[in-house]
Design an enzyme around this catalytic site. Structure first.
Site, PDB file in Angstrom:
ATOM      1  N   ASP A  30      -0.107  -4.796  -5.450  1.00 42.94           N
ATOM      2  CA  ASP A  30      -0.917  -3.883  -4.607  1.00 42.94           C
ATOM      3  C   ASP A  30      -2.467  -4.278  -3.876  1.00 42.94           C
ATOM      4  O   ASP A  30      -3.293  -5.662  -5.334  1.00 42.94           O
ATOM      5  CB  ASP A  30      -1.689  -3.084  -5.453  1.00 42.94           C
ATOM      6  CG  ASP A  30      -2.066  -2.010  -4.775  1.00 42.94           C
ATOM      7  OD1 ASP A  30      -1.652  -0.863  -4.565  1.00 42.94           O
ATOM      8  OD2 ASP A  30      -3.424  -1.799  -4.469  1.00 42.94           O
ATOM      9  N   GLN A  90      -2.633  10.321  -2.107  1.00 43.84           N
ATOM     10  CA  GLN A  90      -1.379   9.258  -1.329  1.00 43.84           C
ATOM     11  C   GLN A  90      -2.705   8.443   0.341  1.00 43.84           C
ATOM     12  O   GLN A  90      -2.737  10.100   1.156  1.00 43.84           O
ATOM     13  CB  GLN A  90      -0.810   9.992  -0.557  1.00 43.84           C
ATOM     14  CG  GLN A  90       0.503   8.961   0.641  1.00 43.84           C
ATOM     15  CD  GLN A  90       1.768   9.841   1.290  1.00 43.84           C
ATOM     16  OE1 GLN A  90       2.043  10.733   0.727  1.00 43.84           O
ATOM     17  NE2 GLN A  90       2.495   8.838   1.221  1.00 43.84           N
ATOM     18  N   HIS A  96       6.071   5.206  -0.929  1.00 42.70           N
ATOM     19  CA  HIS A  96       5.841   3.910  -2.802  1.00 42.70           C
ATOM     20  C   HIS A  96       5.980   4.210  -3.715  1.00 42.70           C
ATOM     21  O   HIS A  96       5.476   5.382  -3.707  1.00 42.70           O
ATOM     22  CB  HIS A  96       4.574   2.857  -1.429  1.00 42.70           C
ATOM     23  CG  HIS A  96       3.954   3.079  -1.985  1.00 42.70           C
ATOM     24  ND1 HIS A  96       2.945   4.591  -0.749  1.00 42.70           N
ATOM     25  CD2 HIS A  96       2.565   3.582  -2.719  1.00 42.70           C
ATOM     26  CE1 HIS A  96       2.061   4.697  -0.895  1.00 42.70           C
ATOM     27  NE2 HIS A  96       1.501   5.035  -1.621  1.00 42.70           N
TER      28      HIS A  96
HETATM   29  P1  5GP Z   1      -1.511   5.266  -2.030  1.00 44.30           P
HETATM   30  O1  5GP Z   1      -2.554   5.973  -3.136  1.00 44.30           O
HETATM   31  O2  5GP Z   1      -1.068   5.702  -0.846  1.00 44.30           O
HETATM   32  O3  5GP Z   1      -0.527   5.688  -3.687  1.00 44.30           O
HETATM   33  O4  5GP Z   1      -1.119   3.654  -2.100  1.00 44.30           O
HETATM   34  C1  5GP Z   1      -0.818   3.241  -1.109  1.00 44.30           C
HETATM   35  C2  5GP Z   1      -1.679   1.877  -2.059  1.00 44.30           C
HETATM   36  O5  5GP Z   1      -1.303   0.569  -1.010  1.00 44.30           O
HETATM   37  C3  5GP Z   1      -2.962   1.945  -2.389  1.00 44.30           C
HETATM   38  O6  5GP Z   1      -3.092   0.846  -4.268  1.00 44.30           O
HETATM   39  C4  5GP Z   1      -3.833   0.390  -1.937  1.00 44.30           C
HETATM   40  O7  5GP Z   1      -4.260  -0.498  -3.121  1.00 44.30           O
HETATM   41  C5  5GP Z   1      -2.891  -0.574  -1.528  1.00 44.30           C
HETATM   42  N1  5GP Z   1      -2.629  -0.715   0.127  1.00 44.30           N
HETATM   43  C6  5GP Z   1      -2.692  -0.367   1.374  1.00 44.30           C
HETATM   44  N2  5GP Z   1      -3.439  -1.403   1.730  1.00 44.30           N
HETATM   45  C7  5GP Z   1      -2.917  -2.526   1.382  1.00 44.30           C
HETATM   46  C8  5GP Z   1      -2.549  -3.569   1.885  1.00 44.30           C
HETATM   47  O8  5GP Z   1      -1.822  -3.886   3.180  1.00 44.30           O
HETATM   48  N3  5GP Z   1      -1.475  -4.104   1.370  1.00 44.30           N
HETATM   49  C9  5GP Z   1      -1.174  -4.420   0.076  1.00 44.30           C
HETATM   50  N4  5GP Z   1      -0.799  -5.592  -0.512  1.00 44.30           N
HETATM   51  N5  5GP Z   1      -2.088  -3.105  -0.300  1.00 44.30           N
HETATM   52  C10 5GP Z   1      -2.069  -2.341   0.262  1.00 44.30           C
END
Ligand code: 5GP
Ligand code: ZN
Length: 106
Positions: A30, A90, A96
């Protein structure tokens, strides 16, 4: 999906290093870790969230991928999180699974 950041990562557009990958998913760190270890297991197939997933085989393969990558990295204990929908936090609408271990802030 062309405007999906995780599809672009899977496509290699940003040169993101994959900690692990198989036929079904890629795993990478992440970018903004909320734990000492914070990995994302991301299916190669685009689906917005768990709510749109109707492929139970893929879901099983994703969970097996969690187990396999944890074993590869020597993680005996860890937390898995799937945020589904904006109100649940999200941010990226490509399904994911978070894998977290150590000082978890999520
Ligand atoms: P969500 O909040 O959708 O469950 O988690 C999305 C995750 O993706 C977040 O923890 C955020 O830090 C990570 N993330 C967002 N954009 C990128 C990216 O471009 N590269 C990586 N490696 N992680 C990302
Ligand atoms: Zn996508």
């Amino acid at each position: 999906m062309t405007d999906c950041i995780f599809c672009k990562i899977i496509n290699g557009d940003f040169g993101t290093e994959f900690v692990y990958e198989n036929e079904y998913a890629v795993v990478f760190n992440d970018i903004n870790p909320k734990a000492d270890t914070h990995l994302l297991v991301v299916p190669r197939f685009h689906v917005d969230s768990l709510n749109q997933l109707d492929d139970e085989l893929l879901l099983g393969k994703l969970m097996m991928t969690v187990k396999d990558v944890a074993k590869k990295l020597g993680l005996n204990s860890y937390r898995t999180v799937i945020n589904t929908g904006k109100d649940a936090g999200q941010e990226v609408f490509h399904l994911h699974i978070h894998i977290l271990k150590g000082n978890i802030k999520l």
